[in-house]
Design an enzyme around this catalytic site. Structure first.
Site, PDB file in Angstrom:
ATOM      1  N   GLU A  54      43.094  38.345  46.193  1.00 30.54           N
ATOM      2  CA  GLU A  54      43.351  38.262  44.753  1.00 30.54           C
ATOM      3  C   GLU A  54      42.256  37.497  44.003  1.00 30.54           C
ATOM      4  O   GLU A  54      41.881  37.843  42.899  1.00 30.54           O
ATOM      5  CB  GLU A  54      44.691  37.562  44.547  1.00 30.54           C
ATOM      6  CG  GLU A  54      45.268  37.738  43.166  1.00 30.54           C
ATOM      7  CD  GLU A  54      46.678  37.185  43.111  1.00 30.54           C
ATOM      8  OE1 GLU A  54      46.923  36.344  42.246  1.00 30.54           O
ATOM      9  OE2 GLU A  54      47.514  37.592  43.935  1.00 30.54           O
ATOM     10  N   ASP A  55      41.759  36.419  44.624  1.00 26.95           N
ATOM     11  CA  ASP A  55      40.860  35.504  43.906  1.00 26.95           C
ATOM     12  C   ASP A  55      39.385  35.612  44.274  1.00 26.95           C
ATOM     13  O   ASP A  55      38.548  34.954  43.664  1.00 26.95           O
ATOM     14  CB  ASP A  55      41.312  34.048  44.150  1.00 26.95           C
ATOM     15  CG  ASP A  55      42.683  33.769  43.559  1.00 26.95           C
ATOM     16  OD1 ASP A  55      43.121  34.568  42.712  1.00 26.95           O
ATOM     17  OD2 ASP A  55      43.314  32.779  43.955  1.00 26.95           O
TER      18      ASP A  55
END
Length: 752
Positions: free
Chosen positions: A103-104
């Protein structure tokens, strides 16, 4: 003799020193995690955990949390919670360490699968939020919930790791902005706390609830926490005195046991205060003890009842508070014997009696259930969780519902209480409290549900919406001519029944939606509005109070909403436009406008300021007044609504539409008056109403809008609607009313 004085100045910590301190702290946390997981490690596990840690540390290098700490602290903490507080194993530790990497950072799911295998990649995918642009009017949060829940039927560890992640986020919520705190806390209460309960994670569920209260109503939380702290020594002595004779008798009888004493959680005390409208001091069962027995599997039930007998030899039990979840466990596998006994000092104490196996499952929930299953110790009673997972699988098959509807259906399945009923042949069925005869019919078989005409309960004929009670024995009556109708959805509570009824109605529904779409398009063209924008349809959905755009189109297609009604929408839209007040789609568009209006760098709405261009009003569902903790919510069609953070609708709004939450606070405008409601209860006497109205009107010069008082057998209850300046004004009034002879309780209520 004079000596030279030497001043030693403390040197400021350099960036290099700080980096070294953080590096040592990361290694300390990692080593602690390894020590915790060590008993569960098999060949090669340590190596893959090390690889996951190095991958996460490298991926999050240079990233920091809102608190300023290195980001890697978070995945390490999530992994530690997964091991220590849920009891998960090496695969889950790997997934917890990697859960934010996709996600990051630039890493993709394919990279995870290549490095760590398909199973880890599948779990990480379930934990990764959906990216991209969402259609106007949908809920990104609900879509993400759906994605996560879709993995539940494949691997429940996705949910367990997500709960570990959410627990750490809640524990570190202090560093977030106020609107972020409200959004995350409400999401937690809306879905994650009930989910923890449903999976049997009671310790985590209680902590999530307490943290929710800490951030949404900090004054109440601090007040109860302080009172618990003040009474700690007395409470510990009370519990020690209470358990002394039980402990001695159990030892004399040769039982292998431990006894734990504990206070109720802050949230559960607050809920009891709210429900019963009583102060902290009057919550009678703030104490609970747990007796945990170590005994063989086949002797568990007998041993628990023998201990119950010993407890009731010393203390009188409350016959209405006996709960036998050993003979009939809760649907999440929870087993325990609960009673509430009267102490020698006149205080009630909840006593829980269970075995070590039952306690493991009560504390660690599904993870412990899984462990016992793997060790071949699965108990007949523990099949409830498996049955629930199967129900969720059936619900997930229905792909046509909107994400919000899906999450609402799922939440309905996270019921807290159950009802136990029987088939004509005596087979036990466990359904959620509030379930009807129709729910029972669908639980037996889908076709029986579809053709259900009525039922016989204990030989007596009842309608299909009959609400089941414990011990009912049901026989379902069917007819080949019967078919589901929309009304059925109003009284079924199980997700299986709802899903099957909706499936049956789907074809007819699609047809009406299609017709509604054509009618709306034609009508909007005639009214010179663009029919192709999602925004217009969504504004109409809100205007006609439909939950989804599809529901709005369906009502048009079926003729519930007429062409004239659509014209009325156009007229009101034009009227709103002439008011010269700006409309917003979300919090970001509001923040841009407020900075323009005020000419300063602020994203806060100041309630009471004369801002002609900002359209806001106080929500009628909770009647906020100055001094209340509030937030703004950007509606689709009615400007900004100001709600109290404790509003009954707050949790749902913030959970599904976090991107529409805006920060708001009151300005000090004493001349404004706000409507508030007070509920008074007490013992009736001559002149009571006169004393009450004298304080309100004469002493405090408060205007009343309405007063309604009812008396029954000498007990009165009154509702008063009045205008006050702020919460301080209201508190002063409540204190004065509480001193009136005969009045027992004064509480504020929300609805008009």
């Amino acid at each position: 003799m004079q000596t030279d004085s030497v001043t030693i100045e403390s040197q400021p910590i350099t960036e290099q020193d700080r980096a070294e301190q953080e590096r040592r702290e990361i290694l300390r946390k990692y080593r602690k995690l390894l020590r915790s997981i060590k008993p569960m490690l098999k060949d090669g596990d340590a190596k893959i955990i090390k690889k996951a840690f190095n991958t996460a540390a490298e991926a999050h290098k240079g990233m920091r949390r809102k608190s300023g700490e290195p980001y890697i602290y978070h995945p390490l903490a999530v992994a530690q919670i997964a091991v220590d507080e849920i009891g998960l194993g090496p695969t889950s530790v790997v997934c917890a360490l990697l859960h934010d990497v996709v996600e990051d950072t630039d890493m993709e799911i394919e990279d995870i699968e290549r490095e760590f295998g398909y199973k880890v990649a599948k779990i990480i995918d379930g934990l990764t939020k959906i990216s991209g642009v969402f259609e106007y009017g949908t809920s990104q949060q609900a879509e993400n919930f759906r994605k996560m829940l879709l993995t539940l039927s494949d691997d429940v560890r996705v949910i367990l790791i997500k709960l570990s992640d959410r627990l750490h986020n809640m524990r570190t919520l202090a560093s977030m902005a106020r609107n972020g705190q409200l959004k995350i806390a409400s999401e937690t209460m809306y879905l994650y706390a009930p989910l923890a309960h449903r999976l049997g994670l009671y310790a985590i569920k209680s902590e999530l609830e307490d943290l929710y209260l800490k951030y949404t109503d900090p004054d109440i939380y601090k007040s109860i926490a302080e009172k618990l702290k003040q009474t700690k020594a007395a409470r510990e002595k009370f519990i020690a005195d209470f358990i002394a004779p039980i402990e001695k008798n159990l030892r004399d009888e040769g039982y292998d046991f431990i006894i734990k004493g504990r206070p109720k959680s802050i949230y559960s005390i607050w809920k009891k205060m709210q429900k019963q409208k009583i102060p902290f001091e009057e919550v009678y069962d703030k104490f609970a003890i747990r007796i945990i027995l170590r005994t063989d599997l086949d002797k568990e039930k007998t041993a628990c009842w023998q201990v119950y007998s010993i407890v009731t030899d010393y203390y009188t039990p409350n016959p209405d508070r006996l709960r036998d979840w050993i003979s009939t466990p809760r649907a999440n596998g929870y087993e325990s014997l609960h009673t509430t006994a009267m102490s020698k000092t006149g205080q009630w104490v909840e006593v829980q009696i269970r075995t070590q196996r039952m306690d493991d499952i009560a504390e660690k929930g599904y993870a412990a259930h899984w462990k016992y299953k793997e060790n071949g110790q699965i108990h007949e009673n523990e099949k409830g969780v498996e049955h629930w997972i199967q129900e969720v699988r059936q619900m997930l098959e229905n792909e046509d519902v909107s994400a919000i509807e899906f999450v609402d259906d799922f939440r309905m399945n996270l019921f807290n209480e159950e009802v136990f009923v029987f088939t004509p042949k005596g087979e036990l069925k466990v359904l959620p409290a509030g379930a009807t005869a129709l729910d029972f019919a669908f639980d037996i078989h889908t076709e029986i549900g579809m053709r259900c005409l009525g039922a016989k309960v204990n030989q007596k004929l009842v309608p299909i919406n009959y609400i089941l009670h414990n011990g009912d024995q049901l026989e379902i009556l069917t007819s080949s001519k019967q078919k589901p109708s929309e009304d059925w959805l109003k009284f079924v509570v199980t997700s299986k029944a709802r899903a099957k009824i909706k499936e049956s109605l789907k074809e007819e529904y699609r047809q009406f939606v299609s017709e509604g779409k054509d009618i709306v398009a034609q009508r909007l063209k005639k009214l010179k509005l663009d029919p192709n924008t999602h925004e217009i349809v969504n504004q109409m959905r809100a205007f006609f109070d439909a939950k989804t755009p599809q529901e709005f189109l369906y009502k048009v297609g079926k003729g519930i909403i007429s062409k004239t009604d659509i014209k009325r929408f156009k007229n009101e839209k034009v009227q709103r436009a002439t008011n010269n007040k700006k409309e917003f789609n979300d919090a970001k568009s509001f923040e841009v406008e407020i900075k323009k209006v005020r000419g300063v760098d602020s994203d806060m709405l100041l309630i009471g300021e004369d801002m002609d261009k900002i359209d806001y009003e106080l929500a009628k569902c909770c009647n906020p007044i100055p001094g209340d903790d509030v937030f703004g919510f950007v509606t689709v069609n009615e400007g900004i609504k100001i709600h109290r953070t404790t509003c009954p609708n707050a949790v749902g709004l913030m959970s599904n539409y976090g991107y529409r939450i805006i920060k708001a606070k009151w300005t000090s405008q004493k001349e404004l008056a706000f409507l508030a409601g007070l509920r008074l209860t007490g013992i009736d006497r001559v002149g009571l109403v006169n004393d009450v109205t004298k304080i309100i009107s004469n002493e405090l010069k408060v205007n009343m809008r309405s007063i309604k008082i009812e008396t029954n057998d000498g007990i009165f209850e009154g509702n008063i609607m009045l205008f006050v300046n702020d919460t301080e004004h209201l508190d002063t009034l409540m204190k004065k009313l509480n001193r009136v002879p005969g009045i027992v309780n004064v509480t504020r209520f929300d609805n008009q």
